[in-house]
Scaffold this motif. Structure first.
Motif, PDB file in Angstrom:
ATOM      1  N   ARG A 180       4.281   5.532  -5.420  1.00  0.00           N
ATOM      2  CA  ARG A 180       4.139   5.664  -6.978  1.00  0.00           C
ATOM      3  C   ARG A 180       2.663   6.442  -7.775  1.00  0.00           C
ATOM      4  NH1 ARG A 180       1.823   2.354 -10.822  1.00  0.00           N
ATOM      5  NH2 ARG A 180       0.372   1.681  -9.132  1.00  0.00           N
ATOM      6  N   PHE A 181       2.075   6.269  -6.900  1.00  0.00           N
ATOM      7  CA  PHE A 181       0.889   7.785  -7.722  1.00  0.00           C
ATOM      8  C   PHE A 181       1.255   9.334  -6.974  1.00  0.00           C
ATOM      9  CE2 PHE A 181      -2.737   3.348  -6.981  1.00  0.00           C
ATOM     10  CZ  PHE A 181      -2.044   3.396  -8.230  1.00  0.00           C
ATOM     11  N   LEU A 228       3.685  -6.127 -10.413  1.00  0.00           N
ATOM     12  CA  LEU A 228       3.802  -5.353  -8.819  1.00  0.00           C
ATOM     13  C   LEU A 228       2.288  -5.056  -9.438  1.00  0.00           C
ATOM     14  CD1 LEU A 228       6.096  -5.468  -6.608  1.00  0.00           C
ATOM     15  CD2 LEU A 228       4.860  -3.751  -6.651  1.00  0.00           C
ATOM     16  N   ASN A 229       2.474  -4.220  -9.860  1.00  0.00           N
ATOM     17  CA  ASN A 229       1.595  -2.105 -10.205  1.00  0.00           C
ATOM     18  C   ASN A 229       0.046  -3.206  -9.671  1.00  0.00           C
ATOM     19  OD1 ASN A 229       3.751  -1.270  -8.765  1.00  0.00           O
ATOM     20  ND2 ASN A 229       4.196  -0.560 -11.392  1.00  0.00           N
ATOM     21  N   ASN A 230      -0.170  -4.499 -10.503  1.00  0.00           N
ATOM     22  CA  ASN A 230      -1.250  -4.795 -11.104  1.00  0.00           C
ATOM     23  C   ASN A 230      -2.367  -5.061  -9.334  1.00  0.00           C
ATOM     24  OD1 ASN A 230      -0.823  -4.604 -13.335  1.00  0.00           O
ATOM     25  ND2 ASN A 230      -1.040  -6.471 -14.284  1.00  0.00           N
ATOM     26  N   GLY A 248       4.745  14.147 -12.066  1.00  0.00           N
ATOM     27  CA  GLY A 248       5.609  13.898 -12.662  1.00  0.00           C
ATOM     28  C   GLY A 248       7.057  13.845 -12.994  1.00  0.00           C
ATOM     29  N   LEU A 249       7.268  12.802 -11.310  1.00  0.00           N
ATOM     30  CA  LEU A 249       8.625  12.186 -11.521  1.00  0.00           C
ATOM     31  C   LEU A 249       8.828  11.040 -11.296  1.00  0.00           C
ATOM     32  CD1 LEU A 249       8.554  13.794  -7.861  1.00  0.00           C
ATOM     33  CD2 LEU A 249       9.445  14.371  -9.589  1.00  0.00           C
ATOM     34  N   ILE A 309       1.355  -1.465   0.616  1.00  0.00           N
ATOM     35  CA  ILE A 309      -0.153   0.235  -0.350  1.00  0.00           C
ATOM     36  C   ILE A 309       0.630   1.161   0.172  1.00  0.00           C
ATOM     37  CG2 ILE A 309      -1.247   1.491   1.424  1.00  0.00           C
ATOM     38  CD1 ILE A 309      -3.144  -1.407   2.160  1.00  0.00           C
ATOM     39  N   LYS A 310       2.047   1.084   0.672  1.00  0.00           N
ATOM     40  CA  LYS A 310       2.884   2.114   0.801  1.00  0.00           C
ATOM     41  C   LYS A 310       3.329   2.210  -0.259  1.00  0.00           C
ATOM     42  CE  LYS A 310       6.440   4.353   3.354  1.00  0.00           C
ATOM     43  NZ  LYS A 310       7.671   4.038   4.890  1.00  0.00           N
TER      44      LYS A 310
END
Length: 212
Positions: A54-55, A109-111, A61-62, A48-49
C-alpha cells in the motif's frame, strides 16, 4: 524476505453498503487447527506485506491494492467465532453483527501498526467486539422506540380493535414483557445521564458551569 500467503477464493461481496458473506464453506480441520483457527504469525506477515504494498502504491501515485483474500478470511473467522461465544450467541441479529464486525475491521485495517503490536488477532477481535456492542445498543434502542410507541398508543387509546397495528401490539405484549423492557431501558439511560452529570467538568464545560 516476506513469505507469500496462499491465495483463497473471494469471501466478501459488498451489496448496498453492507458486507455480505459468501462462500462460507470451510474444510474439516483437526481439533488442534480448530483451537488455533487463525494463525497469528501468518496473519501478521500478510498485514505487513499488504502495508508495504500500500505504501509503495501511494509513493508511485497508484491506487491502493485490494485487501488480500487471506486477510479477509482471517477477519471472517474471527468475527464468526466471536459471534458464537456466550455473550452474543443468542441474539437474533447475529448476521448483522458479523457484517458490522467485518465492515469495521476493513475500515480500521490500515490503522494496524506492526511497530506497536505483533498481535493482529487481538487488534481485530477488539474492533469486532466493539462493533457487536454497538449493534446490540442500536437494536435495543430500536426495540425501545417500537415498544414505547406501542405503550403510548395504548395509553392514548389511539388503536381500535380493527386496526391491524392493534393486533401487532397485542402479540408483542404476549410474547415480550414490553413494560419491563421499557422501564429497564429508561432506568439504564437515566443512570448514564446521572453519571455524566456527576463527572468532573473539564475545559469549556467547567468554564461555562462556573460562569452561570
Amino acid at each position: 524476505m516476506i513469505q507469500d500467503i496462499p491465495d483463497y477464493n473471494p469471501i466478501f461481496q459488498k451489496v448496498k453498503g453492507n458486507i455480505m458473506i459468501v462462500n462460507k464453506k470451510i474444510d474439516k480441520k483437526s481439533e488442534k487447527e480448530k483451537r488455533h483457527y487463525v494463525d497469528n504469525k501468518s496473519f501478521f506477515t500478510a498485514l505487513i506485506k499488504h502495508r508495504t504494498n500500500r505504501f509503495d502504491a501511494l509513493e508511485q501515485g497508484l491506487p491502493p491494492p485490494r485487501i488480500p483474500e487471506y486477510i479477509g478470511r482471517c477477519i471472517l473467522q474471527i468475527a464468526t467465532r466471536l459471534a458464537s461465544k456466550g455473550n452474543f450467541v443468542n441474539y437474533s441479529y447475529k448476521e448483522e453483527m458479523i457484517s458490522d464486525g467485518i465492515e469495521y475491521s476493513i475500515n480500521y485495517l490500515n490503522n494496524f501498526d506492526p511497530e506497536k503490536s505483533n498481535n493482529p488477532f487481538a487488534y481485530f477481535t477488539r474492533i469486532i467486539y466493539n462493533a457487536y456492542i454497538m449493534r446490540i445498543h442500536k437494536e435495543k434502542k430500536q426495540t425501545y422506540i417500537k415498544y414505547k410507541s406501542y405503550e403510548n398508543a395504548a395509553l392514548s387509546s389511539s388503536f381500535s380493535e380493527n386496526d391491524p397495528d392493534f393486533a401487532d401490539m397485542s402479540q408483542v405484549s404476549q410474547n415480550e414483557n414490553m413494560n419491563v423492557f421499557v422501564s429497564e431501558y429508561e432506568r439504564k439511560m437515566q443512570e448514564k445521564k446521572d453519571l455524566a452529570a456527576a463527572a468532573p467538568k473539564r475545559g469549556v464545560e467547567k468554564f461555562v458551569t462556573e460562569g452561570e
